[in-house]
Design a protein around this motif. Structure first.
Motif, PDB file in Angstrom:
ATOM      1  N   GLY A   1     -24.246  14.774  18.849  1.00 20.78           N
ATOM      2  CA  GLY A   1     -25.416  14.424  18.054  1.00 20.78           C
ATOM      3  C   GLY A   1     -26.007  15.580  17.266  1.00 20.78           C
ATOM      4  O   GLY A   1     -27.092  15.452  16.701  1.00 20.78           O
ATOM      5  N   SER A   2     -25.288  16.705  17.204  1.00 20.43           N
ATOM      6  CA  SER A   2     -25.796  17.873  16.485  1.00 20.43           C
ATOM      7  C   SER A   2     -25.634  17.704  14.977  1.00 20.43           C
ATOM      8  O   SER A   2     -24.818  16.912  14.496  1.00 20.43           O
ATOM      9  N   GLY A   3     -26.425  18.481  14.238  1.00 19.49           N
ATOM     10  CA  GLY A   3     -26.301  18.453  12.789  1.00 19.49           C
ATOM     11  C   GLY A   3     -24.927  18.887  12.332  1.00 19.49           C
ATOM     12  O   GLY A   3     -24.377  18.339  11.360  1.00 19.49           O
ATOM     13  N   LEU A   4     -24.326  19.876  13.024  1.00 16.41           N
ATOM     14  CA  LEU A   4     -23.000  20.353  12.641  1.00 16.41           C
ATOM     15  C   LEU A   4     -21.959  19.260  12.829  1.00 16.41           C
ATOM     16  O   LEU A   4     -21.056  19.093  11.998  1.00 16.41           O
ATOM     17  N   GLU A   5     -22.070  18.501  13.907  1.00 18.55           N
ATOM     18  CA  GLU A   5     -21.136  17.396  14.132  1.00 18.55           C
ATOM     19  C   GLU A   5     -21.218  16.391  12.991  1.00 18.55           C
ATOM     20  O   GLU A   5     -20.189  15.933  12.470  1.00 18.55           O
ATOM     21  N   LYS A   6     -22.427  16.087  12.543  1.00 18.58           N
ATOM     22  CA  LYS A   6     -22.610  15.119  11.464  1.00 18.58           C
ATOM     23  C   LYS A   6     -22.063  15.648  10.139  1.00 18.58           C
ATOM     24  O   LYS A   6     -21.465  14.900   9.352  1.00 18.58           O
ATOM     25  N   ILE A   7     -22.259  16.928   9.889  1.00 16.80           N
ATOM     26  CA  ILE A   7     -21.757  17.526   8.651  1.00 16.80           C
ATOM     27  C   ILE A   7     -20.236  17.463   8.599  1.00 16.80           C
ATOM     28  O   ILE A   7     -19.636  17.085   7.584  1.00 16.80           O
ATOM     29  N   ILE A   8     -19.579  17.841   9.715  1.00 17.04           N
ATOM     30  CA  ILE A   8     -18.113  17.841   9.751  1.00 17.04           C
ATOM     31  C   ILE A   8     -17.569  16.430   9.539  1.00 17.04           C
ATOM     32  O   ILE A   8     -16.627  16.214   8.762  1.00 17.04           O
ATOM     33  N   LEU A   9     -18.164  15.456  10.204  1.00 19.83           N
ATOM     34  CA  LEU A   9     -17.686  14.080  10.063  1.00 19.83           C
ATOM     35  C   LEU A   9     -17.872  13.563   8.637  1.00 19.83           C
ATOM     36  O   LEU A   9     -17.010  12.852   8.105  1.00 19.83           O
ATOM     37  N   LYS A  10     -18.984  13.944   7.996  1.00 18.95           N
ATOM     38  CA  LYS A  10     -19.207  13.500   6.619  1.00 18.95           C
ATOM     39  C   LYS A  10     -18.239  14.174   5.658  1.00 18.95           C
ATOM     40  O   LYS A  10     -17.728  13.540   4.735  1.00 18.95           O
ATOM     41  N   CYS A  11     -17.971  15.464   5.863  1.00 16.88           N
ATOM     42  CA  CYS A  11     -16.988  16.163   5.024  1.00 16.88           C
ATOM     43  C   CYS A  11     -15.627  15.492   5.094  1.00 16.88           C
ATOM     44  O   CYS A  11     -14.898  15.442   4.097  1.00 16.88           O
ATOM     45  N   CYS A  12     -15.263  14.998   6.271  1.00 20.62           N
ATOM     46  CA  CYS A  12     -13.895  14.533   6.514  1.00 20.62           C
ATOM     47  C   CYS A  12     -13.735  13.017   6.469  1.00 20.62           C
ATOM     48  O   CYS A  12     -12.774  12.475   7.024  1.00 20.62           O
ATOM     49  N   ARG A  13     -14.661  12.335   5.813  1.00 15.99           N
ATOM     50  CA  ARG A  13     -14.486  10.892   5.654  1.00 15.99           C
ATOM     51  C   ARG A  13     -13.306  10.615   4.711  1.00 15.99           C
ATOM     52  O   ARG A  13     -13.092  11.348   3.748  1.00 15.99           O
ATOM     53  N   PRO A  14     -12.547   9.545   4.976  1.00 12.74           N
ATOM     54  CA  PRO A  14     -11.328   9.291   4.181  1.00 12.74           C
ATOM     55  C   PRO A  14     -11.599   9.095   2.700  1.00 12.74           C
ATOM     56  O   PRO A  14     -10.835   9.568   1.863  1.00 12.74           O
ATOM     57  N   GLU A  15     -12.669   8.378   2.356  1.00 15.42           N
ATOM     58  CA  GLU A  15     -12.963   8.095   0.951  1.00 15.42           C
ATOM     59  C   GLU A  15     -13.830   9.202   0.366  1.00 15.42           C
ATOM     60  O   GLU A  15     -14.879   9.525   0.917  1.00 15.42           O
ATOM     61  N   PRO A  16     -13.415   9.781  -0.760  1.00 14.79           N
ATOM     62  CA  PRO A  16     -14.207  10.859  -1.367  1.00 14.79           C
ATOM     63  C   PRO A  16     -15.658  10.468  -1.632  1.00 14.79           C
ATOM     64  O   PRO A  16     -16.564  11.303  -1.514  1.00 14.79           O
ATOM     65  N   GLU A  17     -15.909   9.188  -1.977  1.00 14.45           N
ATOM     66  CA  GLU A  17     -17.261   8.737  -2.296  1.00 14.45           C
ATOM     67  C   GLU A  17     -18.188   8.805  -1.089  1.00 14.45           C
ATOM     68  O   GLU A  17     -19.416   8.805  -1.240  1.00 14.45           O
ATOM     69  N   GLN A  18     -17.612   8.860   0.121  1.00 14.37           N
ATOM     70  CA  GLN A  18     -18.425   8.885   1.333  1.00 14.37           C
ATOM     71  C   GLN A  18     -18.735  10.307   1.798  1.00 14.37           C
ATOM     72  O   GLN A  18     -19.522  10.488   2.725  1.00 14.37           O
ATOM     73  N   ARG A  19     -18.137  11.295   1.148  1.00 16.23           N
ATOM     74  CA  ARG A  19     -18.387  12.687   1.536  1.00 16.23           C
ATOM     75  C   ARG A  19     -19.607  13.236   0.795  1.00 16.23           C
ATOM     76  O   ARG A  19     -20.245  12.530   0.012  1.00 16.23           O
ATOM     77  N   PHE A  20     -19.916  14.497   1.040  1.00 12.56           N
ATOM     78  CA  PHE A  20     -20.932  15.159   0.228  1.00 12.56           C
ATOM     79  C   PHE A  20     -20.462  15.125  -1.217  1.00 12.56           C
ATOM     80  O   PHE A  20     -19.277  15.283  -1.515  1.00 12.56           O
ATOM     81  N   ARG A  21     -21.401  14.967  -2.135  1.00 12.91           N
ATOM     82  CA  ARG A  21     -21.033  14.831  -3.539  1.00 12.91           C
ATOM     83  C   ARG A  21     -20.540  16.136  -4.147  1.00 12.91           C
ATOM     84  O   ARG A  21     -19.695  16.130  -5.034  1.00 12.91           O
ATOM     85  N   ASN A  22     -21.065  17.245  -3.687  1.00 18.77           N
ATOM     86  CA  ASN A  22     -20.719  18.537  -4.267  1.00 18.77           C
ATOM     87  C   ASN A  22     -21.083  19.640  -3.291  1.00 18.77           C
ATOM     88  O   ASN A  22     -21.659  19.393  -2.224  1.00 18.77           O
ATOM     89  N   CYS A  23     -20.777  20.874  -3.672  1.00 23.45           N
ATOM     90  CA  CYS A  23     -21.032  22.012  -2.787  1.00 23.45           C
ATOM     91  C   CYS A  23     -22.523  22.266  -2.600  1.00 23.45           C
ATOM     92  O   CYS A  23     -22.946  22.730  -1.538  1.00 23.45           O
ATOM     93  N   ALA A  24     -23.317  21.989  -3.623  1.00 26.30           N
ATOM     94  CA  ALA A  24     -24.759  22.190  -3.505  1.00 26.30           C
ATOM     95  C   ALA A  24     -25.333  21.290  -2.412  1.00 26.30           C
ATOM     96  O   ALA A  24     -26.177  21.717  -1.619  1.00 26.30           O
ATOM     97  N   GLU A  25     -24.874  20.050  -2.351  1.00 30.54           N
ATOM     98  CA  GLU A  25     -25.357  19.119  -1.337  1.00 30.54           C
ATOM     99  C   GLU A  25     -24.916  19.563   0.055  1.00 30.54           C
ATOM    100  O   GLU A  25     -25.704  19.510   1.016  1.00 30.54           O
ATOM    101  N   LEU A  26     -23.661  20.014   0.175  1.00 28.91           N
ATOM    102  CA  LEU A  26     -23.186  20.511   1.468  1.00 28.91           C
ATOM    103  C   LEU A  26     -23.937  21.783   1.863  1.00 28.91           C
ATOM    104  O   LEU A  26     -24.305  21.959   3.034  1.00 28.91           O
ATOM    105  N   MET A  27     -24.172  22.678   0.905  1.00 22.95           N
ATOM    106  CA  MET A  27     -24.892  23.908   1.211  1.00 22.95           C
ATOM    107  C   MET A  27     -26.284  23.598   1.748  1.00 22.95           C
ATOM    108  O   MET A  27     -26.754  24.226   2.709  1.00 22.95           O
ATOM    109  N   TYR A  28     -26.962  22.640   1.126  1.00 19.66           N
ATOM    110  CA  TYR A  28     -28.292  22.267   1.606  1.00 19.66           C
ATOM    111  C   TYR A  28     -28.218  21.775   3.051  1.00 19.66           C
ATOM    112  O   TYR A  28     -29.074  22.127   3.886  1.00 19.66           O
ATOM    113  N   ALA A  29     -27.207  20.972   3.353  1.00 24.29           N
ATOM    114  CA  ALA A  29     -27.052  20.466   4.724  1.00 24.29           C
ATOM    115  C   ALA A  29     -26.791  21.610   5.698  1.00 24.29           C
ATOM    116  O   ALA A  29     -27.342  21.636   6.811  1.00 24.29           O
ATOM    117  N   LEU A  30     -25.963  22.585   5.301  1.00 25.23           N
ATOM    118  CA  LEU A  30     -25.671  23.715   6.185  1.00 25.23           C
ATOM    119  C   LEU A  30     -26.903  24.597   6.388  1.00 25.23           C
ATOM    120  O   LEU A  30     -27.136  25.116   7.482  1.00 25.23           O
TER     121      LEU A  30
END
Length: 597
Positions: A231-260
């Motif tokens: 249930g950690s934030g890191l677990e959620k970030i990794i799972l979102k990065c690795c979703r099969p469909e690109p549309e379900q991942r972070f949209r760009n590096c800025a969005e991922l950076m904000y999450a990190l």
């Protein structure tokens, strides 16, 4: 193989072998004259698959030669020999993250988060190139950890430039387990979100100690292996990065950076704690506002609270060490009072202190001014309120932002036109400042024409290389306005960046385009001299600008060398040859034609 002790190209002495691959060997070498060590990569031309190796090597060298980022190695020399290709690049001291996994096992999640932020920043830089560069092979083996704790991304053999018109990649490359589904074909071409999948898989391996191959190429919740991370934030970030469909991942590096940056805010326990605090805060706020309204009027009480909160956000920004932290504080101030010019002024001042505007920085600025949280109806951006309340501040902000984006954001020369246009259209600029804004706008427009001309490769199309002459004329005109640009923007950083732009243009292959379009040798030298004179006398008020000036001074010297090399080796040599063949003498084209070619 190169032998230990070999003096390569008369400069690089081979010391020892530090790495091997299927077709390549990496050596440690030293330039004894400069007393500096380098990594020398030798790729053999013999054996099967030479064409593929050659293409990969060409991609790696061409991309790295034009990239400048603290988390990327720099190429300094490329040597094509009869039996091998030789690349001389920065020697990265340290070990790969794969080595750490092999010797230490799973890594501390806090370290992984910090490394991932650095990798996210460098991917954002690659994606901001024009066209974007997609790395496609992020994995622990391709990330070096230096002694200072920073990481460097290596091995660009599978990278590619994103093509808007292409539906799929022509080559399906990457490492199974870390590669996204679209890298295997049939699901569209790879883009920036592909790299986010690779980064997510890399984080997964680093935190759990298990490669994706160990879990049958399925990215499982890291809490399955580390119960305390459930249930950690890191677990959620990794799972979102690795979703099969690109549309379900972070949209760009800025969005991922904000999450990190805010990873622990998404921990289940932290979210539950925030909900409890919010309920308590809401109850206290209702009581306080009721008392204030009863005692001396709600409007007066709120005005005092609002001003104090605004000042508090500005104070928070001053205490932040990163631009992200500062921008977040400014956005909160703008959301609270979007018509107040003070937060916009401080935001642009801090942006001007950045060595280079990254895609992340650019997106942070846009998030500040394009937030709609200051409007209950969500119909207007923060910046729209500033335009209504203070037209002069609105125009000045866009003028400085447009100039900064053009000169400081490598991928933003075309974007700058938008902001400079807003400044001009607002009517809030007067006199010389309006003239400087118009000149920067014209320069951005000339750049856009040049890019469109270079990008149009349709068969039978006649190129319009006059766009090079137009761009040079605007750049040359801007170098005549360096003093005024300092005064109008309030910062010597802008004209220093103009001089750097000039140096970059002449220290490149484009010098031939300018010459062929009538820019004379004397014209180039005159403009360079003007910029050099300015750099030598411009006053600076900080160590940051002092370092900037020193760096640009070196770049101008390199540009002068490039002009010497081009005209001595190509133009003058050709004239001498023609003169000898005809038995006559030749005059300089500059003197013969009054300065034009």
């Amino acid at each position: 193989m190169l032998k230990v002790g070999t003096l390569l190209d008369g400069k690089y002495k081979i010391l020892n072998v530090i790495g091997r691959g299927g077709m390549s060997v990496v050596y440690l070498a030293i330039n004894e004259r400069a007393n500096k060590t380098w990594a020398v990569k030798e790729v053999r031309k013999d054996g099967g698959g030479t064409a593929i190796v050659s293409r990969g090597l060409a991609a790696e060298t061409e991309m790295l030669k034009k990239l400048r980022h603290p988390n990327l190695p720099s190429i300094v020399d490329v040597i094509d020999r009869d039996d091998s290709f030789i690349i001389v690049m920065d020697y990265i001291e340290g070990n790969s993250l794969q080595y750490l996994l092999d010797t230490e096992g799973p890594q501390d999640p806090e370290k992984v988060i910090e490394w991932s932020k650095q990798l996210c920043d460098v991917l954002g830089y690659l994606h901001s190139r024009r066209p974007p560069i997609i790395y496609r092979d992020m994995k622990p083996a391709n990330v070096m950890l230096r002694p200072n704790g920073e990481v460097t991304l290596i091995d660009f053999g599978t990278a590619r430039e994103y093509k808007d018109a292409r539906t799929e990649d022509t080559a399906l490359l990457g490492t199974r387990g870390y590669a996204a589904p679209e890298q295997f074909g049939g699901r569209g071409q790879t883009d920036g979100r592909t790299d986010l999948f690779n980064l997510g898989a890399t984080m997964y391996h680093l935190v759990t100690g298990r490669s994706p191959a160990d879990t049958n190429f399925v990215i499982r919740p890291i809490g399955d292996f580390l119960p305390h991370m459930k249930g950690s934030g890191l677990e959620k970030i990794i799972l979102k990065c690795c979703r099969p469909e690109p549309e379900q991942r972070f949209r760009n590096c800025a969005e991922l950076m904000y999450a990190l940056e805010n990873v622990h805010d998404e921990d289940d326990r932290e979210r539950a704690r925030r909900r409890r605090r919010l309920r308590g805060f809401t109850a206290c706020l209702v009581i306080s506002l009721t008392a204030a309204a009863a005692g001396f009027g709600f409007r007066a009480a709120y005005a005092g609270t609002k001003g104090e909160m605004y000042a508090g956000y500005l104070a928070d920004s001053a205490a932040e060490m990163t631009f992200r932290g500062k921008a977040d504080a400014y956005r909160k101030a703008m959301d609270l009072d979007p018509g107040n010019a003070e937060a916009y002024e401080k935001l642009i001042e801090d942006a001007e202190l950045l060595l280079e505007i990254t895609a992340t920085d650019y997106n942070l600025i846009r998030e500040c001014i394009h937030s709609t949280r200051g409007d209950p109806g969500k119909r207007r951006f923060n910046i729209d309120f500033l335009k209504e309340k203070d037209a002069a501040a609105y125009a000045d902000f866009h003028f400085r932002l447009g100039s900064l984006i053009y000169l400081g954001f490598p991928g933003g020369k075309g974007n700058a036109r938008e902001y400079l246009g807003y400044a001009l259209e607002s009517g809030g600029l007067e006199g010389q400042k309006a003239g400087e804004a118009q000149l920067m706008y014209d320069l951005s427009e000339a750049y856009r024409k040049r890019i469109r001309n270079d990008a149009d490769t349709r068969p039978g199309r006649i190129r319009d290389d006059s766009v090079y002459r137009e761009y040079w004329e605007k750049l040359d005109e801007l170098t005549r306005e360096l003093e005024n640009l300092t005064a109008q923007t309030g910062s010597s950083g802008y004209p220093i960046r103009v001089c750097d732009e000039l140096a970059a243009e002449l220290n490149s292959a484009r010098i031939v385009n300018y010459y062929e379009q009538g820019v004379t040798e004397s014209g180039m030298r005159e403009t360079l001299q003007r910029a050099s004179d300015f750099i030598d006398r411009v006053p600076v008020q900080s160590e940051f600008l002092q370092n900037q000036r020193h760096r640009v001074r070196e770049n101008l010297d390199l540009a002068e060398d490039a002009v010497d090399d081009y005209f001595n080796a190509t133009v003058h040599a050709g004239r001498m040859s023609g003169s000898a063949a005809s038995g006559g003498t030749s005059r300089s084209a500059d003197s013969a034609s009054g300065g034009s070619v």
